[in-house]
Design an enzyme around this catalytic site. Structure first.
Site, PDB file in Angstrom:
ATOM      1  CG  HIS A  35      -1.837   1.120   1.362  1.00  0.00           C
ATOM      2  ND1 HIS A  35      -1.706   2.086   2.344  1.00  0.00           N
ATOM      3  CD2 HIS A  35      -2.921   1.468   0.638  1.00  0.00           C
ATOM      4  CE1 HIS A  35      -2.682   2.975   2.219  1.00  0.00           C
ATOM      5  NE2 HIS A  35      -3.431   2.629   1.189  1.00  0.00           N
ATOM      6  CG  HIS A  77      -3.422   8.673  -0.999  1.00  0.00           C
ATOM      7  ND1 HIS A  77      -4.339   9.431  -0.295  1.00  0.00           N
ATOM      8  CD2 HIS A  77      -3.962   7.437  -1.113  1.00  0.00           C
ATOM      9  CE1 HIS A  77      -5.374   8.675   0.020  1.00  0.00           C
ATOM     10  NE2 HIS A  77      -5.181   7.467  -0.461  1.00  0.00           N
TER      11      HIS A  77
END
Length: 328
Positions: A35, A77
């Protein structure tokens, strides 16, 4: 009596005498998705974090993608910059009326000037995860999707491995309002680098159901597609998702929903319902430093992977998940 029958009788006799012969049931493959890279150890979405995750044995490395002003897909992100870079120092006059700094307002060359750090609260300048990599130390930069793909493919060549990529289309509606078709741009790059269909080591994800459906139908992508989920009401849409997606990416709390009075964990029907529709389930986000009511990271992994039977995990700590899977 045939030789085959003799062998069977012999094995049966030995098994009855010693009780040592057991037929092991094969476990379904579980995948580890880094992640934002090895983000539990290094600033998220930096090339060092991706390299570390690769070395830790993750199956896929994740790339969140936002476009720059000159249409370069940037691995970051958020559509904003101020929570992971020093943009407020270097370009203090470039914020919008909402006091946010947008990736899309900067060229790729400008973005490369920024210094990247561990995620922090811009109001307090304190790290979101205080025990991770210290703020303001070492040197980290933003990079493009192309640069990351070339790193991963280069490592695949030099190591002989075949680690995959797991890109996410971020906020497609925002990009369209800004006059940019992020999905079309990203798909063209993926095709250029050899990611074209489900056989290739590329899983494409998005929270926007309309956009992911468009990627399958209008843009004709044959990649493995994962519909990300965030809200409980989306659980009623699994059959709809199965028409264009190959898997779902729910929040872990949509799967593990609490504890029973006897101390056992309550598991929702989401995973079993998805599996009935032939959808894989890759849940997010598994953090060893954010355990909630779990006594250990291993307990969380055991409940999710084996009791709930999810197919893969998004984790900030890929080494810990790889170690857990290897011993179970």
């Amino acid at each position: 009596m045939s030789k085959f029958s003799v062998v069977i009788l012999t094995l049966t006799f030995i098994g009855c005498q010693t009780n040592e012969i057991k037929i092991a049931q094969p476990k379904a493959e579980k995948i580890v998705i880094a992640h934002r890279g090895a983000s539990g150890y290094l600033p998220e979405h930096t090339l060092p974090a991706k390299t570390m995750a690769y070395a830790m044995g993750a199956d896929f490395l994740e790339q969140d993608i936002v476009l720059s002003k000159d249409n370069v897909p940037i691995v970051i992100h958020d559509i904003h910059l101020e929570t992971v870079t020093d943009v407020a120092i270097q370009f203090s006059n470039r914020k919008r009326e909402d006091n946010r700094y947008y990736v899309i307002d900067f060229t790729f060359e400008e973005l490369k000037q920024l210094n990247v750090s561990e995620r922090f609260d811009p109001l307090t300048n304190k790290a979101i995860y205080p025990n991770r990599f210290p703020l303001g130390k070492s040197s980290f930069k933003l990079h493009s999707l192309q640069e990351e793909i070339e790193l991963i493919q280069g490592l695949n060549k030099s190591t002989g491995k075949n680690i995959g990529i797991y890109p996410e289309i971020k906020d497609p509606v925002f990009h369209l309002k800004e006059g940019k078709d992020i999905s079309k741009i990203v798909l063209n790059i993926l095709t250029k680098y050899g990611y074209k269909n489900k056989k290739d080591r590329c899983i494409l994800q998005c929270f926007d159901a309309n956009e992911l459906k468009r990627i399958r139908t209008e843009l004709k992508s044959e990649l493995f597609l994962v519909q990300l989920m965030e809200f409980k009401e989306e659980e009623t849409r699994l059959e709809e998702f199965s028409k264009y997606a190959d898997g779902i990416g729910p929040w872990i709390q949509q799967i593990i929903i609490g504890k029973n009075k006897d101390g056992t964990w309550q598991i929702s029907n989401l995973v079993s319902n998805a599996h009935q529709l032939h959808l894989k389930v890759h849940a997010y986000t598994f953090r060893a430093d954010q355990l909630g009511d779990f006594s250990s990271f291993d307990e969380l992994l055991n409940v999710a992977l084996y009791e709930a039977n999810i197919d893969g995990v998004f984790t900030d700590f890929p080494d810990k998940v790889v170690k857990f899977l290897n011993k179970n």
